[in-house]
Design a protein around this motif. Structure first.
Motif, PDB file in Angstrom:
ATOM      1  N   PRO A  67      34.755 -25.935  38.333  1.00  0.00           N
ATOM      2  CA  PRO A  67      35.388 -26.881  37.411  1.00  0.00           C
ATOM      3  C   PRO A  67      36.828 -26.509  37.038  1.00  0.00           C
ATOM      4  O   PRO A  67      37.574 -27.356  36.563  1.00  0.00           O
ATOM      5  CB  PRO A  67      34.485 -26.828  36.179  1.00  0.00           C
ATOM      6  N   SER A  68      37.213 -25.259  37.204  1.00  0.00           N
ATOM      7  CA  SER A  68      38.534 -24.823  36.714  1.00  0.00           C
ATOM      8  C   SER A  68      39.007 -23.589  37.470  1.00  0.00           C
ATOM      9  O   SER A  68      38.227 -22.912  38.133  1.00  0.00           O
ATOM     10  CB  SER A  68      38.444 -24.483  35.234  1.00  0.00           C
ATOM     11  N   LYS A  69      40.284 -23.260  37.317  1.00  0.00           N
ATOM     12  CA  LYS A  69      40.813 -22.056  37.966  1.00  0.00           C
ATOM     13  C   LYS A  69      40.164 -20.800  37.373  1.00  0.00           C
ATOM     14  O   LYS A  69      39.947 -19.813  38.071  1.00  0.00           O
ATOM     15  CB  LYS A  69      42.338 -22.001  37.859  1.00  0.00           C
ATOM     16  N   ALA A  70      39.841 -20.857  36.076  1.00  0.00           N
ATOM     17  CA  ALA A  70      39.188 -19.699  35.447  1.00  0.00           C
ATOM     18  C   ALA A  70      37.844 -19.425  36.104  1.00  0.00           C
ATOM     19  O   ALA A  70      37.465 -18.278  36.342  1.00  0.00           O
ATOM     20  CB  ALA A  70      39.006 -19.938  33.951  1.00  0.00           C
ATOM     21  N   ALA A  71      37.120 -20.508  36.425  1.00  0.00           N
ATOM     22  CA  ALA A  71      35.803 -20.363  37.045  1.00  0.00           C
ATOM     23  C   ALA A  71      35.927 -19.773  38.458  1.00  0.00           C
ATOM     24  O   ALA A  71      35.135 -18.914  38.850  1.00  0.00           O
ATOM     25  CB  ALA A  71      35.101 -21.720  37.088  1.00  0.00           C
ATOM     26  N   VAL A  72      36.933 -20.210  39.208  1.00  0.00           N
ATOM     27  CA  VAL A  72      37.159 -19.657  40.549  1.00  0.00           C
ATOM     28  C   VAL A  72      37.426 -18.157  40.444  1.00  0.00           C
ATOM     29  O   VAL A  72      36.835 -17.342  41.147  1.00  0.00           O
ATOM     30  CB  VAL A  72      38.389 -20.315  41.243  1.00  0.00           C
ATOM     31  N   LEU A  73      38.322 -17.820  39.521  1.00  0.00           N
ATOM     32  CA  LEU A  73      38.773 -16.443  39.385  1.00  0.00           C
ATOM     33  C   LEU A  73      37.618 -15.525  38.968  1.00  0.00           C
ATOM     34  O   LEU A  73      37.473 -14.414  39.479  1.00  0.00           O
ATOM     35  CB  LEU A  73      39.885 -16.400  38.347  1.00  0.00           C
ATOM     36  N   LEU A  74      36.803 -16.005  38.058  1.00  0.00           N
ATOM     37  CA  LEU A  74      35.671 -15.192  37.619  1.00  0.00           C
ATOM     38  C   LEU A  74      34.705 -14.943  38.767  1.00  0.00           C
ATOM     39  O   LEU A  74      34.200 -13.824  38.928  1.00  0.00           O
ATOM     40  CB  LEU A  74      34.960 -15.847  36.442  1.00  0.00           C
ATOM     41  N   ASP A  75      34.460 -15.984  39.578  1.00  0.00           N
ATOM     42  CA  ASP A  75      33.588 -15.788  40.742  1.00  0.00           C
ATOM     43  C   ASP A  75      34.210 -14.815  41.726  1.00  0.00           C
ATOM     44  O   ASP A  75      33.511 -14.004  42.337  1.00  0.00           O
ATOM     45  CB  ASP A  75      33.310 -17.127  41.435  1.00  0.00           C
ATOM     46  N   ALA A  76      35.539 -14.884  41.865  1.00  0.00           N
ATOM     47  CA  ALA A  76      36.226 -13.983  42.785  1.00  0.00           C
ATOM     48  C   ALA A  76      36.046 -12.532  42.333  1.00  0.00           C
ATOM     49  O   ALA A  76      35.770 -11.645  43.136  1.00  0.00           O
ATOM     50  CB  ALA A  76      37.709 -14.335  42.858  1.00  0.00           C
ATOM     51  N   PHE A  77      36.187 -12.305  41.033  1.00  0.00           N
ATOM     52  CA  PHE A  77      36.043 -10.947  40.517  1.00  0.00           C
ATOM     53  C   PHE A  77      34.596 -10.474  40.555  1.00  0.00           C
ATOM     54  O   PHE A  77      34.322  -9.317  40.803  1.00  0.00           O
ATOM     55  CB  PHE A  77      36.566 -10.859  39.086  1.00  0.00           C
ATOM     56  N   THR A  78      33.675 -11.380  40.303  1.00  0.00           N
ATOM     57  CA  THR A  78      32.283 -10.947  40.191  1.00  0.00           C
ATOM     58  C   THR A  78      31.587 -10.829  41.537  1.00  0.00           C
ATOM     59  O   THR A  78      30.522 -10.233  41.613  1.00  0.00           O
ATOM     60  CB  THR A  78      31.478 -11.881  39.269  1.00  0.00           C
ATOM     61  N   ALA A  79      32.202 -11.384  42.601  1.00  0.00           N
ATOM     62  CA  ALA A  79      31.576 -11.282  43.923  1.00  0.00           C
ATOM     63  C   ALA A  79      31.262  -9.820  44.243  1.00  0.00           C
ATOM     64  O   ALA A  79      30.149  -9.480  44.657  1.00  0.00           O
ATOM     65  CB  ALA A  79      32.478 -11.888  44.994  1.00  0.00           C
ATOM     66  N   ASP A  80      32.242  -8.937  43.998  1.00  0.00           N
ATOM     67  CA  ASP A  80      32.033  -7.514  44.269  1.00  0.00           C
ATOM     68  C   ASP A  80      31.068  -6.885  43.271  1.00  0.00           C
ATOM     69  O   ASP A  80      30.236  -6.063  43.630  1.00  0.00           O
ATOM     70  CB  ASP A  80      33.364  -6.766  44.204  1.00  0.00           C
ATOM     71  N   VAL A  81      31.219  -7.271  41.995  1.00  0.00           N
ATOM     72  CA  VAL A  81      30.387  -6.675  40.953  1.00  0.00           C
ATOM     73  C   VAL A  81      28.912  -6.988  41.181  1.00  0.00           C
ATOM     74  O   VAL A  81      28.051  -6.134  40.989  1.00  0.00           O
ATOM     75  CB  VAL A  81      30.827  -7.151  39.549  1.00  0.00           C
ATOM     76  N   ASP A  82      28.636  -8.221  41.617  1.00  0.00           N
ATOM     77  CA  ASP A  82      27.247  -8.604  41.844  1.00  0.00           C
ATOM     78  C   ASP A  82      26.602  -7.707  42.900  1.00  0.00           C
ATOM     79  O   ASP A  82      25.465  -7.254  42.752  1.00  0.00           O
ATOM     80  CB  ASP A  82      27.156 -10.072  42.286  1.00  0.00           C
ATOM     81  N   GLU A  83      27.377  -7.465  43.953  1.00  0.00           N
ATOM     82  CA  GLU A  83      26.893  -6.625  45.042  1.00  0.00           C
ATOM     83  C   GLU A  83      26.616  -5.199  44.531  1.00  0.00           C
ATOM     84  O   GLU A  83      25.559  -4.619  44.767  1.00  0.00           O
ATOM     85  CB  GLU A  83      27.980  -6.577  46.105  1.00  0.00           C
ATOM     86  N   TYR A  84      27.592  -4.698  43.806  1.00  0.00           N
ATOM     87  CA  TYR A  84      27.589  -3.364  43.210  1.00  0.00           C
ATOM     88  C   TYR A  84      26.418  -3.208  42.224  1.00  0.00           C
ATOM     89  O   TYR A  84      25.699  -2.207  42.250  1.00  0.00           O
ATOM     90  CB  TYR A  84      28.937  -3.271  42.499  1.00  0.00           C
ATOM     91  N   SER A  85      26.205  -4.239  41.412  1.00  0.00           N
ATOM     92  CA  SER A  85      25.123  -4.202  40.428  1.00  0.00           C
ATOM     93  C   SER A  85      23.768  -4.169  41.110  1.00  0.00           C
ATOM     94  O   SER A  85      22.864  -3.458  40.684  1.00  0.00           O
ATOM     95  CB  SER A  85      25.171  -5.431  39.516  1.00  0.00           C
TER      96      SER A  85
END
Lengths: 209, 209
Positions: A67-85
């Motif tokens: 829905p927004s650039k903030a949502a894209v950016l958060l997914d971009a940052f969390t892609a790695d974190v999700d894997e790591y978690s």
């Protein structure tokens, strides 16, 4: 219109069909483009148009999933974190060695300009935007702390950490000084610093300390 | 024009002459007004005019002493820190008790909305402005850490803290988790939390730990 059968939420993993694989490639390209761009132009000047152009996709492809650039950016940052978690911290049975290994790698990452730029841009954006800050904490910071709490709990069960230690407080003793040094630029994140910090924190966690 | 003999820099302490005392009253009113206003309207909307009006002084009085709103605000924040730094932490010979006393008082302050608002406004402004951030670190954060380092060194000399402890790293283990909890709103700053943190940090600092 031609994409009517495409998923309404971003594909989380590469599926089997060619369409699914194309979607995953587009998704990854969009996330990578958003990280690269926010590091270059800052959060305020980041646009969906800019991300689409850099990723080589149409604007509507992005809007279909986010829905927004903030949502894209958060997914971009969390892609790695999700894997790591999902993986958790290494557990070789030697808590100090495991923590030093991971925190040294994290220091390398934090010292890398390509990593720094988008992360600092997100920190600035979060300072100005309470909702984004809350999402940052829930989706990045808290999961990041949790893997350390889990590793400390495992060490507690193994008898390497005293039973009465509050593992959440201990995890913050390790992570907050590290991230504050980086954020406020009050000190270098060297291997020597990481080792000193880990050793000093663990001295107080040992049974009988 | 009538004030040609007034000092060009803000009076640092109440002097003996009536002019000097009036200057000190104006200075204090300006600093207090800047803190109150930035908490209400945020840093971006803070103006020298607004501060002057709230403090009941002329704009030119502020410009005589400070070049910008950022400079006023930094002086307002550091007025207390300077006093605090000169005094140092209490030293009763009981390190844990002294640290708990000061950090509980700091928790009360951080939990006070009147304190929170201007401080959060400064944090936001600092995230957007590298020069302001550097001034914040040099004049507020670093002096704040230093009083803890000094207290830990005194404890080290008294034999209450092990000789091989890096007191700077130890001070950050105490202060960074505390301030990150507040900044990121990841946990409450309760007396119970303060006591747990102090005890856990000190466990690792004791000689022979």
């Amino acid at each position: 219109m031609a994409n009517k059968t495409a998923p309404d939420s971003p594909p989380g993993s590469a599926g089997g069909t060619p369409t699914r694989r194309r979607s995953e490639r587009s998704r990854r390209a969009i996330l990578d483009a958003s990280l690269a761009l926010v590091g270059e132009v800052g959060y305020d000047k980041l646009t969906i148009e800019g991300i689409a152009s850099r990723a080589g996709v149409g604007k509507q492809t992005i809007y279909r999933w986010w829905p927004s650039k903030a949502a894209v950016l958060l997914d971009a940052f969390t892609a790695d974190v999700d894997e790591y978690s999902a993986q958790g911290l290494p557990d070789t049975g030697d808590l100090a060695a495991d923590l030093k290994l991971v925190l040294r790698a994290t220091a390398d990452e934090f010292n890398d300009p390509a990593f720094q730029a988008p992360y600092r841009a997100l920190a600035v954006a979060g300072a100005n935007d309470a909702e984004l800050s809350r999402a940052f904490v829930d989706r990045l910071l808290e999961p990041g702390i949790r893997v350390y709490v889990d590793r400390l709990r495992a060490a507690q069960e193994a008898g390497e950490v005293a039973a009465d230690v509050d593992t959440r407080v201990a995890a913050e003793m390790l992570l907050s000084p590290f991230s504050q040094r980086w954020l406020m630029r009050t000190g270098e994140l060297t291997y020597d610093y990481v080792d000193t910090l880990v050793d000093l924190v663990l001295r107080g966690l040992r049974p009988g300390s």
